[in-house]
Design a protein around this motif. Structure first.
Motif, short mmCIF file in Angstrom:
data_model
loop_
_atom_site.label_atom_id
_atom_site.label_comp_id
_atom_site.label_asym_id
_atom_site.label_seq_id
_atom_site.Cartn_x
_atom_site.Cartn_y
_atom_site.Cartn_z
N GLU A 157 0.82 -1.19 0.00
CA GLU A 157 0.00 0.00 0.00
C GLU A 157 0.87 1.26 0.00
OE1 GLU A 157 -3.16 -0.05 -0.27
OE2 GLU A 157 -3.65 -2.14 0.17
N THR A 158 0.24 2.38 -0.28
CA THR A 158 0.95 3.65 -0.27
C THR A 158 0.77 4.37 1.06
OG1 THR A 158 -0.97 4.74 -1.24
CG2 THR A 158 0.72 3.95 -2.75
N GLU A 159 1.65 5.34 1.30
CA GLU A 159 1.60 6.10 2.54
C GLU A 159 1.56 7.59 2.23
OE1 GLU A 159 5.12 5.04 4.64
OE2 GLU A 159 4.18 3.34 5.64
N VAL A 160 0.91 8.34 3.10
CA VAL A 160 1.00 9.80 3.05
C VAL A 160 2.42 10.19 3.43
CG1 VAL A 160 0.18 11.95 4.05
CG2 VAL A 160 -1.42 10.07 3.64
N PRO A 161 3.09 11.08 2.67
CA PRO A 161 4.43 11.50 3.06
C PRO A 161 4.42 12.15 4.43
CG PRO A 161 3.90 12.23 0.83
CD PRO A 161 2.64 11.71 1.43
N PHE A 194 -14.95 16.29 -9.18
CA PHE A 194 -13.55 15.88 -9.30
C PHE A 194 -12.75 16.54 -8.19
CE2 PHE A 194 -9.27 16.92 -10.83
CZ PHE A 194 -8.80 15.66 -11.16
N ASP A 195 -11.84 15.78 -7.56
CA ASP A 195 -10.95 16.38 -6.58
C ASP A 195 -9.52 15.89 -6.81
OD1 ASP A 195 -11.22 13.75 -5.24
OD2 ASP A 195 -13.08 14.60 -4.49
N LYS A 196 -8.55 16.73 -6.47
CA LYS A 196 -7.15 16.47 -6.78
C LYS A 196 -6.27 16.89 -5.61
CE LYS A 196 -3.62 15.61 -9.63
NZ LYS A 196 -3.37 14.30 -10.28
N LEU A 197 -5.28 16.07 -5.29
CA LEU A 197 -4.32 16.35 -4.22
C LEU A 197 -2.91 16.11 -4.74
CD1 LEU A 197 -3.31 16.61 -1.22
CD2 LEU A 197 -3.80 14.16 -1.01
N ASN A 198 -2.00 17.05 -4.47
CA ASN A 198 -0.59 16.92 -4.85
C ASN A 198 0.32 17.20 -3.65
OD1 ASN A 198 -1.68 17.91 -7.81
ND2 ASN A 198 0.02 16.48 -7.92
N PHE A 199 1.30 16.33 -3.43
CA PHE A 199 2.40 16.64 -2.53
C PHE A 199 3.56 17.13 -3.40
CE2 PHE A 199 -0.08 13.39 -0.35
CZ PHE A 199 -0.32 14.04 0.85
N MET A 200 4.13 18.28 -3.05
CA MET A 200 4.90 19.02 -4.04
C MET A 200 6.41 19.01 -3.88
SD MET A 200 2.46 22.34 -4.59
CE MET A 200 2.67 22.88 -2.91
N GLN A 211 2.51 10.64 -4.33
CA GLN A 211 2.82 11.89 -5.00
C GLN A 211 1.54 12.67 -5.27
OE1 GLN A 211 4.13 11.70 -9.06
NE2 GLN A 211 5.31 13.58 -8.90
N SER A 212 0.50 12.00 -5.71
CA SER A 212 -0.77 12.67 -5.99
C SER A 212 -1.91 11.66 -5.86
CB SER A 212 -0.77 13.28 -7.39
OG SER A 212 -0.73 12.27 -8.38
N ALA A 213 -3.10 12.18 -5.66
CA ALA A 213 -4.30 11.35 -5.60
C ALA A 213 -5.46 12.16 -6.13
CB ALA A 213 -4.59 10.89 -4.16
N ASP A 214 -6.34 11.52 -6.87
CA ASP A 214 -7.53 12.22 -7.35
C ASP A 214 -8.72 11.28 -7.35
OD1 ASP A 214 -7.92 11.00 -10.15
OD2 ASP A 214 -5.85 11.69 -10.25
N GLY A 215 -9.88 11.85 -7.31
CA GLY A 215 -11.11 11.08 -7.32
C GLY A 215 -12.16 11.71 -8.21
N THR A 239 -4.15 6.99 -7.78
CA THR A 239 -3.07 7.41 -6.89
C THR A 239 -1.73 7.16 -7.57
OG1 THR A 239 -4.37 6.84 -4.93
CG2 THR A 239 -2.00 7.11 -4.64
N GLN A 240 -0.86 8.18 -7.57
CA GLN A 240 0.51 8.03 -8.05
C GLN A 240 1.44 8.04 -6.85
OE1 GLN A 240 1.16 11.14 -11.02
NE2 GLN A 240 0.90 9.62 -12.61
N TYR A 241 2.36 7.07 -6.79
CA TYR A 241 3.25 6.99 -5.64
C TYR A 241 4.61 6.42 -6.06
CZ TYR A 241 2.02 2.01 -5.65
OH TYR A 241 1.83 0.71 -6.01
#
Length: 264
Positions: A157-161, A194-200, A211-215, A239-241
């Motif tokens: 699984e992926t983790e939040v940074p 649509f929602d989008k999240l990026n860690f930069m 790295q990013s997640a969207d729904g 999800t991109q990780y």
């Protein structure tokens, strides 16, 4: 949630109804957050202003429990939160705009001082039977704010940074959502968004950090009676990780919700 006959059921990062935010949104912190809060309401001509200020303990809100322990996070004074909510006439109804800010000084290993923060703004516009809503959120040193679930199994699984790198550099994130709700008639409603999240920054770490997640979500609602609403919703997540080889990997998931709501 959007105003109208349909409400969202299972969005991934819908910040307009993010109960992790306090103050700033409609719901309260679900885990017993320490807070002293003052709300107000003022009417100026056709404007309704609702300011909020709060003293609050934010380290659990910004950082994960594991990071608080591993980095020996401590605080010496409460954090500060502020929000301004404005309702104003728009066409034949009322629109809403709000903005908020939250911050608190923390100490890493009891000596390195940092000021993690989160701020954002949002708007809701009713246009006859259609309601449009959007929100933008930006944060530094507060990755736990986004509400994504961390996995205990880094093999699959992926983790939040983490909020801070090994060199105590703060990680940043930005997120936004766009939603629409259309009331077809007194019984049927359509909604989606649509929602989008990026860690930069500083993402290519040794763990499988996101790295990013969207729904994307699309749903239909039916008011069976005045008190009972049925909903069917389809969600598509991506999800991109960074995997263990430090290469970008994309994972996708689909969900289908069928719900019934009865209002007493």
């Amino acid at each position: 949630m959007l105003v109208g006959n349909a409400n969202m059921v299972g969005e991934l990062n819908t910040y307009s109804d993010n109960y992790y935010a306090m103050p700033g949104f409609n719901q309260t912190w679900p885990f017993g957050m320490d807070q002293i809060r003052l709300d107000g309401k003022f009417e100026i001509d056709k404007l309704i202003l609702k300011p909020t200020v709060a003293l609050e303990q934010l380290n659990r809100f910004f950082l994960t429990d594991d990071e608080i322990k591993s980095k020996n996070i401590s605080t010496k004074m409460p954090g500060f939160g502020a929000k301004l909510d404005i309702e104003f006439p728009f066409l034949t109804s009322k629109a809403r705009f709000y903005s908020f800010l939250e911050t608190q000084q923390i100490y890493i290993n009891s000596k390195y001082s940092h000021w993690p923060y989160v701020y954002g703004s949002g708007v809701s516009l009713p246009i006859k039977n259609l309601t449009l809503q959007s929100e933008f959120v930006y944060g530094k040193g507060a990755t736990n704010y986004v509400g994504l679930i961390e996995s205990g199994d880094t093999q699959s699984e992926t983790e939040v940074p983490s909020c801070y790198s090994s060199a105590n550099t703060a990680r940043r994130f930005r997120a936004y959502n766009i939603e629409a709700n259309y009331a077809i008639n007194d019984y049927w409603g359509l909604y989606g968004g649509f929602d989008k999240l990026n860690f930069m920054n500083d993402l290519n770490s040794s763990n499988q950090s996101i790295q990013s997640a969207d729904g994307k979500f699309l749903g239909i609602s039916y008011n069976l009676t005045k008190s009972t609403t049925l909903r069917l919703e389809y969600d598509l997540f991506s999800t991109q990780y960074y995997n263990q080889s430090k290469h970008i990997t994309t994972s996708r998931a689909r969900q289908l919700f069928l719900s019934a709501q009865y209002d007493f």
